[in-house]
Design a protein around this motif. Structure first.
Motif, PDB file in Angstrom:
ATOM      1  N   SER A   1      46.910  39.904  44.375  1.00 17.56           N
ATOM      2  CA  SER A   1      45.481  40.090  44.355  1.00 17.56           C
ATOM      3  C   SER A   1      45.122  41.424  44.976  1.00 17.56           C
ATOM      4  CB  SER A   1      44.815  38.954  45.110  1.00 17.56           C
ATOM      5  OG  SER A   1      45.449  38.779  46.335  1.00 17.56           O
ATOM      6  N   MET A   2      43.943  41.904  44.586  1.00 16.59           N
ATOM      7  CA  MET A   2      43.470  43.167  45.114  1.00 16.59           C
ATOM      8  C   MET A   2      42.573  42.881  46.305  1.00 16.59           C
ATOM      9  SD  MET A   2      41.460  46.180  43.119  1.00 16.59           S
ATOM     10  CE  MET A   2      42.823  46.396  41.982  1.00 16.59           C
ATOM     11  N   ALA A   3      42.942  43.390  47.464  1.00 16.25           N
ATOM     12  CA  ALA A   3      42.176  43.129  48.673  1.00 16.25           C
ATOM     13  C   ALA A   3      41.219  44.275  48.931  1.00 16.25           C
ATOM     14  CB  ALA A   3      43.114  42.957  49.858  1.00 16.25           C
TER      15      ALA A   3
ATOM     16  N   SER B   1      38.650  35.264  45.346  1.00 12.37           N
ATOM     17  CA  SER B   1      39.092  34.631  44.104  1.00 12.37           C
ATOM     18  C   SER B   1      38.082  33.559  43.722  1.00 12.37           C
ATOM     19  CB  SER B   1      40.490  34.014  44.260  1.00 12.37           C
ATOM     20  OG  SER B   1      40.477  32.970  45.230  1.00 12.37           O
ATOM     21  N   VAL B   2      38.065  33.222  42.445  1.00  7.99           N
ATOM     22  CA  VAL B   2      37.150  32.184  41.971  1.00  7.99           C
ATOM     23  C   VAL B   2      37.859  31.330  40.933  1.00  7.99           C
ATOM     24  CG1 VAL B   2      36.133  33.596  40.130  1.00  7.99           C
ATOM     25  CG2 VAL B   2      34.810  31.738  41.132  1.00  7.99           C
ATOM     26  N   LYS B   3      37.652  30.025  41.053  1.00 11.00           N
ATOM     27  CA  LYS B   3      38.186  29.064  40.082  1.00 11.00           C
ATOM     28  C   LYS B   3      36.998  28.285  39.531  1.00 11.00           C
ATOM     29  CE  LYS B   3      40.550  25.542  41.607  1.00 11.00           C
ATOM     30  NZ  LYS B   3      41.648  24.720  42.160  1.00 11.00           N
TER      31      LYS B   3
ATOM     32  N   ASN C   1      37.550  44.912  31.012  1.00  9.60           N
ATOM     33  CA  ASN C   1      36.771  44.729  32.235  1.00  9.60           C
ATOM     34  C   ASN C   1      37.698  44.908  33.431  1.00  9.60           C
ATOM     35  OD1 ASN C   1      37.954  42.021  32.860  1.00  9.60           O
ATOM     36  ND2 ASN C   1      36.895  41.475  30.970  1.00  9.60           N
ATOM     37  N   CYS C   2      37.119  44.858  34.630  1.00  9.29           N
ATOM     38  CA  CYS C   2      37.891  45.158  35.832  1.00  9.29           C
ATOM     39  C   CYS C   2      38.965  44.116  36.100  1.00  9.29           C
ATOM     40  CB  CYS C   2      36.955  45.272  37.041  1.00  9.29           C
ATOM     41  SG  CYS C   2      36.064  43.750  37.447  1.00  9.29           S
ATOM     42  N   VAL C   3      38.685  42.849  35.797  1.00 10.32           N
ATOM     43  CA  VAL C   3      39.661  41.781  36.045  1.00 10.32           C
ATOM     44  C   VAL C   3      40.874  41.955  35.139  1.00 10.32           C
ATOM     45  CG1 VAL C   3      40.057  39.294  35.886  1.00 10.32           C
ATOM     46  CG2 VAL C   3      37.946  40.155  36.905  1.00 10.32           C
ATOM     47  N   GLU C   4      40.617  42.248  33.853  1.00 12.17           N
ATOM     48  CA  GLU C   4      41.734  42.396  32.921  1.00 12.17           C
ATOM     49  C   GLU C   4      42.532  43.669  33.195  1.00 12.17           C
ATOM     50  OE1 GLU C   4      42.787  41.748  28.231  1.00 12.17           O
ATOM     51  OE2 GLU C   4      40.694  41.772  28.881  1.00 12.17           O
ATOM     52  N   ALA C   5      41.856  44.743  33.592  1.00 12.71           N
ATOM     53  CA  ALA C   5      42.575  45.973  33.935  1.00 12.71           C
ATOM     54  C   ALA C   5      43.545  45.706  35.081  1.00 12.71           C
ATOM     55  CB  ALA C   5      41.593  47.076  34.322  1.00 12.71           C
ATOM     56  N   LYS C   6      43.095  45.003  36.088  1.00 12.41           N
ATOM     57  CA  LYS C   6      43.953  44.675  37.224  1.00 12.41           C
ATOM     58  C   LYS C   6      45.126  43.793  36.798  1.00 12.41           C
ATOM     59  CE  LYS C   6      44.012  41.980  41.443  1.00 12.41           C
ATOM     60  NZ  LYS C   6      45.104  41.158  40.901  1.00 12.41           N
ATOM     61  N   ALA C   7      44.861  42.811  35.930  1.00  7.11           N
ATOM     62  CA  ALA C   7      45.930  41.912  35.476  1.00  7.11           C
ATOM     63  C   ALA C   7      47.017  42.678  34.721  1.00  7.11           C
ATOM     64  CB  ALA C   7      45.341  40.804  34.600  1.00  7.11           C
TER      65      ALA C   7
ATOM     66  N   ILE D   1      39.130  38.508  42.230  1.00  9.30           N
ATOM     67  CA  ILE D   1      37.997  39.403  42.020  1.00  9.30           C
ATOM     68  C   ILE D   1      38.318  40.745  42.681  1.00  9.30           C
ATOM     69  CG2 ILE D   1      35.538  39.758  42.419  1.00  9.30           C
ATOM     70  CD1 ILE D   1      35.244  36.710  42.473  1.00  9.30           C
ATOM     71  N   PRO D   2      38.447  41.805  41.902  1.00 10.36           N
ATOM     72  CA  PRO D   2      38.948  43.071  42.463  1.00 10.36           C
ATOM     73  C   PRO D   2      37.876  43.996  43.019  1.00 10.36           C
ATOM     74  CG  PRO D   2      38.844  43.233  40.086  1.00 10.36           C
ATOM     75  CD  PRO D   2      38.354  41.853  40.432  1.00 10.36           C
ATOM     76  N   ARG D   3      36.622  43.553  43.085  1.00 12.98           N
ATOM     77  CA  ARG D   3      35.562  44.440  43.569  1.00 12.98           C
ATOM     78  C   ARG D   3      34.461  43.600  44.188  1.00 12.98           C
ATOM     79  NH1 ARG D   3      31.195  43.972  40.275  1.00 12.98           N
ATOM     80  NH2 ARG D   3      31.471  43.423  38.077  1.00 12.98           N
ATOM     81  N   SER D   4      33.516  44.288  44.819  1.00 12.78           N
ATOM     82  CA  SER D   4      32.359  43.585  45.361  1.00 12.78           C
ATOM     83  C   SER D   4      31.433  43.179  44.219  1.00 12.78           C
ATOM     84  CB  SER D   4      31.616  44.473  46.357  1.00 12.78           C
ATOM     85  OG  SER D   4      31.175  45.657  45.713  1.00 12.78           O
ATOM     86  N   PHE D   5      30.646  42.122  44.436  1.00 13.95           N
ATOM     87  CA  PHE D   5      29.692  41.671  43.427  1.00 13.95           C
ATOM     88  C   PHE D   5      28.537  40.976  44.127  1.00 13.95           C
ATOM     89  CE2 PHE D   5      32.277  38.045  44.319  1.00 13.95           C
ATOM     90  CZ  PHE D   5      31.488  36.926  44.094  1.00 13.95           C
ATOM     91  N   ARG D   6      27.423  40.828  43.427  1.00 11.64           N
ATOM     92  CA  ARG D   6      26.242  40.181  43.999  1.00 11.64           C
ATOM     93  C   ARG D   6      25.984  38.820  43.381  1.00 11.64           C
ATOM     94  NH1 ARG D   6      21.614  44.601  43.421  1.00 11.64           N
ATOM     95  NH2 ARG D   6      20.366  43.014  44.506  1.00 11.64           N
ATOM     96  N   HIS D   7      26.261  38.680  42.091  1.00  9.90           N
ATOM     97  CA  HIS D   7      26.001  37.424  41.396  1.00  9.90           C
ATOM     98  C   HIS D   7      27.211  37.017  40.568  1.00  9.90           C
ATOM     99  CE1 HIS D   7      21.835  38.864  42.072  1.00  9.90           C
ATOM    100  NE2 HIS D   7      21.536  37.578  42.142  1.00  9.90           N
TER     101      HIS D   7
END
Length: 849
Positions: free
Chosen positions: A41-43, A54-56, A676-682, A110-116
């Motif tokens: 995971s990206m910290a 992370s989110v499930k 998207n950012c999640v797939e790029a990281k994967a 989740i590799p970045r900050s988010f609000r919603h």
């Protein structure tokens, strides 16, 4: 105004990723269906701490959607998952329903900050144009309210004025100016420095800002330049407004300073996307800053979160769009450096050597957790990381077998042993599962032969005998590939099965079959069967297929009562549970690790070839990384795994595109953009892991591209110049077992901390049994305590270790509070998470949620 205003304009900083947005200018990126990214995971790095998110999500069903205006009234709907407005997952389309059932799971780091965390329901019409029905948007700070429980959410209307993300860096200064006549006037300098994370509109972002000084008697607006192809624009523009004028100034369009109260004025900044469409420019968000902030500090400089427009939401009665059932588990792990965890980690890792094992720290965790799986997941990952999973599972399995009275019930319950073995098979056996089942299941799904043998559900023209034969052939093929796969079974699974077999045979010496049933209950019932019945959950097929449990199947089972099938099962079980068995060599056939559409830059291998961007289907196996025009086409280009020298992100400034990465080869780099950012990281994670052991891996690389005769990052002119930045840290070569031991220990600490009352109750139970050897008190009967004194000793060590970590978290929280500034880039004004964090300062220390 001085040198503070004289900074030069920065370069444009990057373009958003390509993609098609929904109609009406709503800022939603289209993504693709994602598998569970099993990589590291990206910290988010903080001082002395790593924060993992992370989110499930379980997307259940929608109900009472509004009817389609046409005569049919039914809709074809799908649901998307979005981080703010970036789509990271999409369900299948459920056709002709106003109450669509999805039943799909999604997990991501989740590799970045988010609000919603947002969910959008789309309707696909006959022309395959998608329109939004409604959305559910959960603020990050509210996710814990719904933690791990099914919740019905009312769908809300979506309009352009409410779809807001991003932040703005603003500076205000109020200065006195003396006119030629000696009268003092006030001028307000408003500096728009930059924005970050603006939304992407219809695949592009060309932002500009309007700056308005507004009050009861005036409204004066000015505008920045448009910044092309970037959602992180660097404006650095200053606008001047006259706040007060002398009484002698007589123009009616202006105001008299005696009638104007500075405290009633505000600066409003509106962000817009310059659009070529006839509908006009799209609103991206706004912020309002009252000038009274200058009474506290002048100049005033801060970051602000963009907010929706005040009149953005329409007044609509609630519930007219239907609702969506979701189960969301959002996790934050706040992880210190490794030495902080040594006492608790060492106590856990020696669990296999504790006599009895029920007195060990790991077993105690299983006793106090409400669900055994809660404990099993981090325990197995920790023990796998340190190579201790086999002795630990052997110890708890032997103890469970000794407590079992009937051989027919061996390992049938949801015990800690069963859950730990399940989790081990999931982690260590996923590649084995794929190479064994995926080709056959894909072939079966693509054959489209009917297997319906329920007489009531047979379609016209179908033959029960023909369908029965189709089903028998399919089952026979699946049976064959499974029973012939023993040599490929991972060693760690074989070692565990051997310990189960030996423990069962020793406990029930008169039952000759128990050595097989002890193993088959896991390998068949808990490993292969779930993957066959729900192949979508194991990434074997995209979506759910049918299962067969009805009574009319009884006759079908007679096909497989022949002795050859029984012999094949026994041979298979013998092979995977033999002592000292090791794979003679690694599996030679290609194993598909990941695939999907991405956009790649042409490499320009031809002298006059165009270096444009094209959408391609990418496939990664353990042998090669390829791309082709479409799925199933022959490869257009192939990179052998041994030729991958590094896999690194690519800075946005290279091509003004987000979510890009580079696969570096000996002669050139392949530049790729993910959805998207999640797939790029994967993709970066899996490509890095599969190439980690390559002998010629690079130590340094260029974070930007080579364009116009030089590297954009270091300006070196030679295309063969050595890299200017160190490559990211090494990752374990084992694709499945890439685990962060410190993060798992933090999760275990968090579980112990949340169940502290049960730990104390267990200590009481140990004391009670030590001094009173009579009938068990009912409140203590739920705990397995074989040796009260040893168990109490371990409990005392656990409580001490948890307490020490709680103190560290509390101290870190206090230190962070002291050094954190509200309005900083990390915590912009309007950051509700930070406001909530301030309110919690006097409460319990923060740790894993």
């Amino acid at each position: 105004m001085g040198g503070v205003w004289a900074e030069s304009e920065a370069e444009l900083s990057g373009r958003a990723g390509a993609g098609t947005a929904p109609p009406l200018g709503l800022r939603l990126l289209r993504g693709t269906r994602l598998a569970d990214p099993g990589g590291p995971s990206m910290a988010v790095e903080e001082e002395g701490l790593r924060v993992f998110q992370s989110v499930k999500i379980k997307i259940g069903e929608a109900k009472n959607l509004p009817t389609y205006p046409g005569p049919n009234k039914m809709r074809d709907c799908y649901c998307t998952v979005n981080l703010d407005q970036e789509e990271v997952f999409r369900t299948k389309v459920v056709e002709k329903s106003l109450c669509p059932f999805y039943g799909e799971d999604f997990y991501c780091e989740i590799p970045r900050s988010f609000r919603h965390l947002s969910f959008y329901i789309f309707d696909r019409d006959v022309f395959r144009r998608d329109s939004i029905i409604g959305k559910v948007a959960i603020q990050k700070e509210d996710l814990q309210k719904y933690h791990n429980r099914d919740t019905w959410f009312q769908l809300q209307h979506v309009d352009a004025d409410s779809e807001v993300q991003g932040k703005v860096h603003l500076e205000l200064r109020l200065s006195e100016v003396i006119t030629d006549s000696g009268v003092v006037c006030h001028k307000l300098a408003t500096r728009i420095l930059e924005c970050q994370g603006l939304p992407i509109v219809n695949g592009q972002c060309d932002p500009y800002a309007t700056v308005t000084l507004a009050g009861p008697c005036r409204s004066e607006a000015k505008k920045t330049k448009v910044k092309k192809k970037t959602n992180n624009p660097q404006f650095d523009e200053v606008f001047y407004f006259e706040v007060t004028r002398p009484c002698s100034y007589s123009r009616k369009s202006h105001f008299d300073f005696e009638d104007e109260d500075v405290d009633k004025l505000e600066i409003r900044v509106d962000l817009w996307n310059a659009s070529n469409l006839k509908f006009g420019d799209e609103f991206l968000g706004e912020l309002r800053v009252p000038l009274k902030v200058l009474r506290q500090s002048s100049p005033h400089e801060a970051w602000y979160f963009l907010q929706p427009r005040d009149n953005g939401s329409k007044s609509l009665k609630p519930g007219d769009l239907g609702s969506l059932r979701l189960n969301v588990v959002y996790t934050e792990d706040h992880v210190f450096s490794s030495d902080y965890y040594s006492p608790l980690r060492d106590l856990l890792l020696k669990s296999a050597d504790v006599e009895p094992v029920s007195a060990s720290a790991a077993h105690i965790l299983g006793e106090v957790c409400r669900e055994k799986q809660e404990a099993a997941i981090p325990l197995v990952r920790l023990f796998l990381h340190y190579g201790r999973v086999v002795p630990f599972i052997s110890a708890i399995a032997s103890a469970e077998v000794r407590r079992t009275q009937d051989p027919n019930t061996i390992f049938r319950g949801n015990s800690l042993t069963s859950k730990c073995i399940d989790e081990t098979m999931k982690l260590a056996g996923m590649q084995y599962l794929h190479v064994t089942l995926k080709p056959t299941i894909e072939e079966i799904c693509q054959s489209h032969k009917s297997c319906e043998i329920d007489p009531v559900r047979l379609k016209d023209g179908e033959s029960l005998e023909s369908n029965m034969e189709n089903l028998r052939q399919f089952v026979d093929r699946v049976f064959s590939v499974i029973t012939k796969s023993g040599v490929s079974c991972p060693t760690v699974m074989c070692d565990i099965f051997f310990s189960l077999r030996e423990a069962a045979a020793k406990r029930f010496q008169d039952d000759l079959d128990v050595r097989y049933t002890a193993v088959s209950s896991f390998i068949f019932l808990r490993f292969f069967a779930p993957a066959i019945l729900s192949p979508n959950l194991f990434q074997l097929t995209p979506h759910h297929t049918a299962s067969f449990k009805e009574s009319y199947m009884a006759a079908f089972y007679e096909f497989f009562n022949e002795q050859k099938y029984a012999d094949a099962v026994k041979n298979f079980l013998d092979l995977i549970s033999s002592s000292g068995r090791r794979d003679p060599k690694s599996v030679q056939q290609p194993i598909l690790l990941k695939e999907g559409f991405m956009i790649k830059r042409a490499q320009g291998r031809k002298r006059f070839g165009m270096k444009n961007f094209k959408k391609r289907w990418f496939r990664l196996t353990n042998h090669e990384f390829t791309y082709q025009k479409s799925k199933g086409d022959p490869p257009l280009y192939s990179i052998p795994i041994e030729n991958i020298l590094a896999v690194e992100p690519l800075e946005e400034e290279s091509f003004k595109m987000k979510n890009m990465f580079q696969v570096i080869q000996p002669e050139r780099a392949l530049y790729i953009q993910a959805n998207n950012c999640v797939e790029a990281k994967a993709w970066i994670d899996i490509l890095t892991k599969v190439s980690q052991c390559n002998q010629k891996r690079l130590a340094v690389y260029h974070p930007s591209a080579y364009l116009n005769g030089h590297w954009l990052c270091c300006r070196a002119s030679s295309d063969t110049a050595a890299g200017c930045s160190p490559c990211t840290g090494g990752l374990p070569a084992n694709i499945q077992l890439d685990i962060d031991g410190d993060r798992e220990t933090e999760r275990i600490y968090s579980l112990f901390s949340s169940y502290m009352s049960k730990l104390e109750k267990m200590q009481e139970a140990c004391g009670s049994r030590s001094v009173y050897d009579g009938p068990e008190q009912e409140e203590y009967s739920t705990f397995i305590i074989d040796d009260p004194q040893e168990t109490y000793k371990t409990l005392k060590q656990v409580v001490a270790g948890v307490g020490a970590l709680e103190q560290e978290h509390a101290q870190y929280k206090r230190d962070k509070f002291r050094r954190t500034k509200y309005g900083s880039q990390e915590h912009p004004i309007g950051d509700k998470s930070f406001q909530s964090y301030i309110r919690q300062q006097s409460e319990t220390p923060a740790h894993s949620m």
